[in-house]
Design an enzyme around this catalytic site. Structure first.
Site, short mmCIF file in Angstrom:
data_model
loop_
_atom_site.label_atom_id
_atom_site.label_comp_id
_atom_site.label_asym_id
_atom_site.label_seq_id
_atom_site.Cartn_x
_atom_site.Cartn_y
_atom_site.Cartn_z
CB CYS A 11 5.37 16.55 -13.28
SG CYS A 11 6.12 16.64 -11.64
CB THR A 18 -4.12 -8.14 8.21
OG1 THR A 18 -5.04 -7.54 7.31
CG2 THR A 18 -3.94 -9.59 7.84
N PRO A 62 -5.11 -11.16 18.07
CG PRO A 62 -5.13 -9.04 19.09
CD PRO A 62 -4.56 -9.80 17.94
CG HIS A 121 -2.04 -1.06 1.06
ND1 HIS A 121 -2.81 -1.49 2.11
CD2 HIS A 121 -2.45 -1.77 -0.02
CE1 HIS A 121 -3.66 -2.42 1.69
NE2 HIS A 121 -3.46 -2.62 0.41
P1 NAD Z 1 -7.27 -3.27 10.32
O1 NAD Z 1 -7.25 -2.01 11.14
O2 NAD Z 1 -8.42 -3.56 9.48
O3 NAD Z 1 -7.06 -4.54 11.26
C1 NAD Z 1 -6.07 -4.62 12.20
C2 NAD Z 1 -6.04 -6.03 12.78
O4 NAD Z 1 -4.98 -6.10 13.73
C3 NAD Z 1 -7.31 -6.46 13.52
O5 NAD Z 1 -7.71 -7.72 13.03
C4 NAD Z 1 -6.88 -6.54 14.98
O6 NAD Z 1 -7.55 -7.58 15.69
C5 NAD Z 1 -5.40 -6.85 14.84
N1 NAD Z 1 -4.58 -6.46 15.97
C6 NAD Z 1 -4.74 -5.44 16.84
N2 NAD Z 1 -3.73 -5.39 17.73
C7 NAD Z 1 -2.89 -6.41 17.41
C8 NAD Z 1 -1.66 -6.89 17.94
N3 NAD Z 1 -1.08 -6.29 19.01
N4 NAD Z 1 -1.07 -7.97 17.36
C9 NAD Z 1 -1.66 -8.59 16.30
N5 NAD Z 1 -2.82 -8.18 15.75
C10 NAD Z 1 -3.44 -7.10 16.29
O7 NAD Z 1 -5.93 -3.20 9.49
P2 NAD Z 1 -5.49 -3.91 8.15
O8 NAD Z 1 -6.23 -5.19 7.98
O9 NAD Z 1 -4.04 -3.90 8.18
O10 NAD Z 1 -5.99 -2.97 6.97
C11 NAD Z 1 -6.30 -1.65 7.05
C12 NAD Z 1 -5.62 -0.76 6.04
O11 NAD Z 1 -5.19 0.34 6.81
C13 NAD Z 1 -4.38 -1.24 5.35
O12 NAD Z 1 -4.59 -1.05 4.01
C14 NAD Z 1 -3.23 -0.32 5.80
O13 NAD Z 1 -2.60 0.25 4.68
C15 NAD Z 1 -3.89 0.78 6.54
N6 NAD Z 1 -3.29 1.14 7.84
C16 NAD Z 1 -1.95 1.13 8.02
C17 NAD Z 1 -1.40 1.45 9.26
C18 NAD Z 1 0.10 1.44 9.43
O14 NAD Z 1 0.82 1.58 8.46
N7 NAD Z 1 0.59 1.23 10.64
C19 NAD Z 1 -2.23 1.77 10.33
C20 NAD Z 1 -3.61 1.79 10.11
C21 NAD Z 1 -4.13 1.45 8.86
ZN ZN Z 2 5.00 18.12 -10.32
#
Ligand code: NAD
Ligand code: ZN
Length: 243
Positions: free
Chosen positions: A132, A191, A217, A121
């Site tokens: 540009c 995720t 979790p 992403h």
């Molecule tokens: P999501 O927010 O949909 O899901 C997060 C998942 O992480 C949940 O299933 C939750 O239960 C789990 N979780 C929470 N704490 C945890 C831990 N300590 N250990 C393991 N798992 C844990 O996120 P997603 O599925 O990654 O997708 C959302 C989109 O949001 C992605 O496309 C991403 O690009 C973007 N995003 C990125 C960031 C980042 O870069 N840190 C932060 C937020 C969202």
């Molecule tokens: Zn430009």
């Protein structure tokens, strides 16, 4: 069934793997203090991420969207990799074929030392010019203006991340798909599996005969298809799994 402890079967799968693909999501950075989209702290000024991370939202109000990115950048700038990130970077160094596919845009895997890394992403520290097409890397300085403009053509800059409704870079997707097809162990951590292609990559790995292990979790849409769903935080589980 969620498994609370690491069984001998799980440890054997991790130790015996020769070709590993890992898919991570926002949850692996939660313990570094970066909120997930759907968990606590996901809202900003009452806006849901799904209302801000879209091309339509940016076209309508680029200043608002950039203010949100500036806020997220400030959280990320203050964050450091946690034991989950570090365990994955260490694991990479002991496995012949290893690909870390991440949905995160925070750059923490790279900071932890991961190099065989696919950022599905994009990266929140990169900008792309709508005029540009020029890309600019990571200066980690506060934005000079809201919204920022290109120094070459004065076009509007956007964060170089994939928004809801946009397609992934085809080369990036090919690398992720091939790694998922070829692996003998597919690990998915932090995720929800709601955002594609997370679920399809796990299914590909499954179809090609890989063992699929999930670390989260909570139960997710991937729990039912994984061979092992380990109920816990990635910062606790990954260092033990990879030890
Ligand atoms: P999501 O927010 O949909 O899901 C997060 C998942 O992480 C949940 O299933 C939750 O239960 C789990 N979780 C929470 N704490 C945890 C831990 N300590 N250990 C393991 N798992 C844990 O996120 P997603 O599925 O990654 O997708 C959302 C989109 O949001 C992605 O496309 C991403 O690009 C973007 N995003 C990125 C960031 C980042 O870069 N840190 C932060 C937020 C969202
Ligand atoms: Zn430009």
């Amino acid at each position: 069934m969620m498994e609370p402890v690491l069984s001998a079967e799980v440890m054997d799968a991790a130790r015996g793997a020769q070709r590993v693909a890992v898919l991570t999501g926002a949850g692996v950075s939660a313990e570094s203090g970066i909120p997930t989209f759907r968990g606590a702290g996901g809202l900003w000024k009452d806006h849901r991420p799904e209302e801000l991370a879209t091309p339509e939202a940016f076209a309508e109000d680029p200043k608002l969207v950039w203010e949100w990115y500036d806020w997220r950048r400030s959280l990320i700038a203050a964050a450091i990799p946690n034991p989950g990130h570090r365990a994955l970077a260490e694991w990479e160094r002991s496995i012949p074929e290893f690909t870390l596919i991440t949905q995160n845009v925070d750059g923490l895997h790279h900071l932890a030392g991961s190099r065989r890394l696919v950022e599905l992403h994009g990266n929140i520290w990169r900008t792309r010019c709508g005029g540009c097409g020029r890309m600019d890397e990571d200066r980690r300085v506060p934005l000079p203006e809201h919204p920022p403009h290109c120094s070459t053509c004065r076009g509007l800059l956007r964060p170089d991340v994939i928004w809801f409704g946009e397609s992934l870079d085809p080369d990036v997707l090919t690398t992720a798909t091939e790694a998922s097809n070829r692996c003998d162990l597919f690990l998915v951590a932090g995720t929800s599996g709601v955002v594609e292609p997370a679920a399809s990559l796990a299914r590909l790995a499954l179809q090609s005969g890989a063992t699929v292990i999930e670390v989260n979790p909570d139960r997710t849409s991937l729990s039912a298809i994984a061979h092992h769903s380990l109920a816990g935080r990635s910062g606790d589980i990954l260092p033990r799994l990879i030890a």
